[in-house]
Enzyme design. Sequence first.
Site, PDB file in Angstrom:
ATOM      1  N   ASP A  76      65.415  46.027  47.996  1.00  0.00           N
ATOM      2  CA  ASP A  76      66.168  46.909  47.084  1.00  0.00           C
ATOM      3  C   ASP A  76      65.728  48.379  47.037  1.00  0.00           C
ATOM      4  O   ASP A  76      64.527  48.657  47.001  1.00  0.00           O
ATOM      5  CB  ASP A  76      66.027  46.443  45.628  1.00  0.00           C
ATOM      6  CG  ASP A  76      66.165  44.972  45.443  1.00  0.00           C
ATOM      7  OD1 ASP A  76      66.456  44.254  46.403  1.00  0.00           O
ATOM      8  OD2 ASP A  76      65.957  44.523  44.294  1.00  0.00           O
ATOM      9  N   GLU A 113      70.915  40.345  38.810  1.00  0.00           N
ATOM     10  CA  GLU A 113      69.794  41.213  39.182  1.00  0.00           C
ATOM     11  C   GLU A 113      70.262  42.678  39.200  1.00  0.00           C
ATOM     12  O   GLU A 113      71.459  42.963  39.254  1.00  0.00           O
ATOM     13  CB  GLU A 113      69.281  40.841  40.588  1.00  0.00           C
ATOM     14  CG  GLU A 113      68.795  39.400  40.684  1.00  0.00           C
ATOM     15  CD  GLU A 113      68.213  39.034  42.057  1.00  0.00           C
ATOM     16  OE1 GLU A 113      67.127  38.439  42.072  1.00  0.00           O
ATOM     17  OE2 GLU A 113      68.815  39.321  43.094  1.00  0.00           O
TER      18      GLU A 113
HETATM   19  C1  FRU Z   1      66.905  41.702  44.207  1.00  0.00           C
HETATM   20  C2  FRU Z   1      65.514  41.231  43.792  1.00  0.00           C
HETATM   21  C3  FRU Z   1      65.170  41.774  42.416  1.00  0.00           C
HETATM   22  C4  FRU Z   1      63.672  41.785  42.425  1.00  0.00           C
HETATM   23  C5  FRU Z   1      63.368  42.137  43.850  1.00  0.00           C
HETATM   24  C6  FRU Z   1      62.138  41.500  44.392  1.00  0.00           C
HETATM   25  O1  FRU Z   1      67.097  41.746  45.576  1.00  0.00           O
HETATM   26  O2  FRU Z   1      65.455  39.829  43.821  1.00  0.00           O
HETATM   27  O3  FRU Z   1      65.736  41.044  41.357  1.00  0.00           O
HETATM   28  O4  FRU Z   1      63.147  42.695  41.516  1.00  0.00           O
HETATM   29  O5  FRU Z   1      64.485  41.747  44.621  1.00  0.00           O
HETATM   30  O6  FRU Z   1      61.805  42.018  45.652  1.00  0.00           O
END
Ligand code: FRU
Length: 484
Positions: free
Chosen positions: A24, A203
Amino acid sequence: MKTNALGKYRPYLHFAPQKNWMNDPNGLIFFDGEYHLFYQYHPDSTVWGPMHWGHAVSKDLIDWEELDIALYPDEHGMIFSGSAVVDWENTTGFFPNGPGLVAVFTYHLDGEAGAEPTQTQGIAYSYDRGRTWVKYEGNSVLTSDSKVDFRDPKVFWNDKEKNWMMVLATGQTISFYSSPNLINWNFESEFGEGIGLHTGVWECPDLFQLQVPETDEIKWVLLVSVGDNPEFETGSQTQYFVGEFDGRTFKPDHDSIHLLDFGKDNYAGVSFSDIPQIDGRRIYLGWMSNWRYANEVPTNGWRSQMTLPRELSLQKVGEEYNVNQLPVKEIESYFSIDSVIDGEVSHENGTKKYPVGSPFVDCSINIERENSQQFGITVNHSKEQTTNIEIDYNMNAIRVVRKDSGEIDFSSNFIDDQIVKVENINELNLRMIIDSSSIELFINEGQYALTSLVYPDHACESISFSSIKGSVILRDGYIAKPAQ
Ligand code: FRU
């Protein structure tokens, strides 16, 4: 621009880390003349693992310089996704000598002996334009007694209420918190039960205002990424809601599901904070991958890239609002127009081919249907490798078919069709940005986006247009290649 020979599949126009794993985008912010892109980063491997915040900066959103890692895991856990803000008024007390950056992120602490992990929110601050960070000694600043999924804080200053707002992903809902100082947080409300797409865990939310152009109508947009769930075919996706936010509660205008992107490869996207008012854009970018196969994509030594930064806008369609997106205008200086296509008639079974032969391409075309039943645009990566964009007039749909696009066998889900149903399909505008390992398609001035990874040997040798049964007229088109 990176014009040197790059490793196989490495993008020219998109950010990808030099080495190892990225997911992300985090802490997107403009400060002191620089755009910052932080990102979920695993510095020790090309697959997901203990998360850090990687860091890159850019003056123009396209040409990124990778800097040292910004945030490392500590005794509170790994550093999961989050955001950054400028504390202009020293609400935190960290900045008596002028404004600086505050990062708000999730600490993820694995549970011992099979126990559930704990997710809490932490903050860190920087006096040197994000180069080094001090973690707040009172971390964590926000914990939950009951929620296991409690992550991805997106924070903004709500000028009307004169407080900070945090939008947080809490399982199958989004929770809203307010704060005077980024340290003490008060729960305001929770949104999402019984509405929207619930195929996976929610998320990476974002909440911001957009104005309908040429009106004084302003709406709030809530972005919510929906995680991968093996029980469904789709993989991870992003949805959005349009509605009202009164400083405490979000109320959507609709109960229909709105997807932000109809391709498989745009996830966890959020928008930049602190874009200067004089600019006024809402600029967004996403992680150009899908949790279904992200750990397996066939790149060597590095893994994952971001979408192009996109400008978001709001369009009123009937009684509903649509979030439109187009690449930021900054990409235009990377291109010069090579061929112009105007008034060309594409007849039944006649293929018109435009040679390209460049490492990245911007192609735009208006397609007026005469009596065609199906019209196809083929990106010929090479003689054997093609990605097809099929306009199916009987189904009112556009399909991006990547089964012949190059390397595909790392995941059985990669070749699933990517389809979008399109209104006004008889008068289409298509824009396509092709880079070494991606095709981003924008339909009808960005009303629909379809983002796809592809792994061909070459980006694009030629583009061809062909109509099956009947004809179309091609207007106002161009093919642009890298500017010299
Ligand atoms: C989304 C996610 C988020 C988390 C991160 C962990 O892709 O699952 O919810 O903070 O990636 O790398």
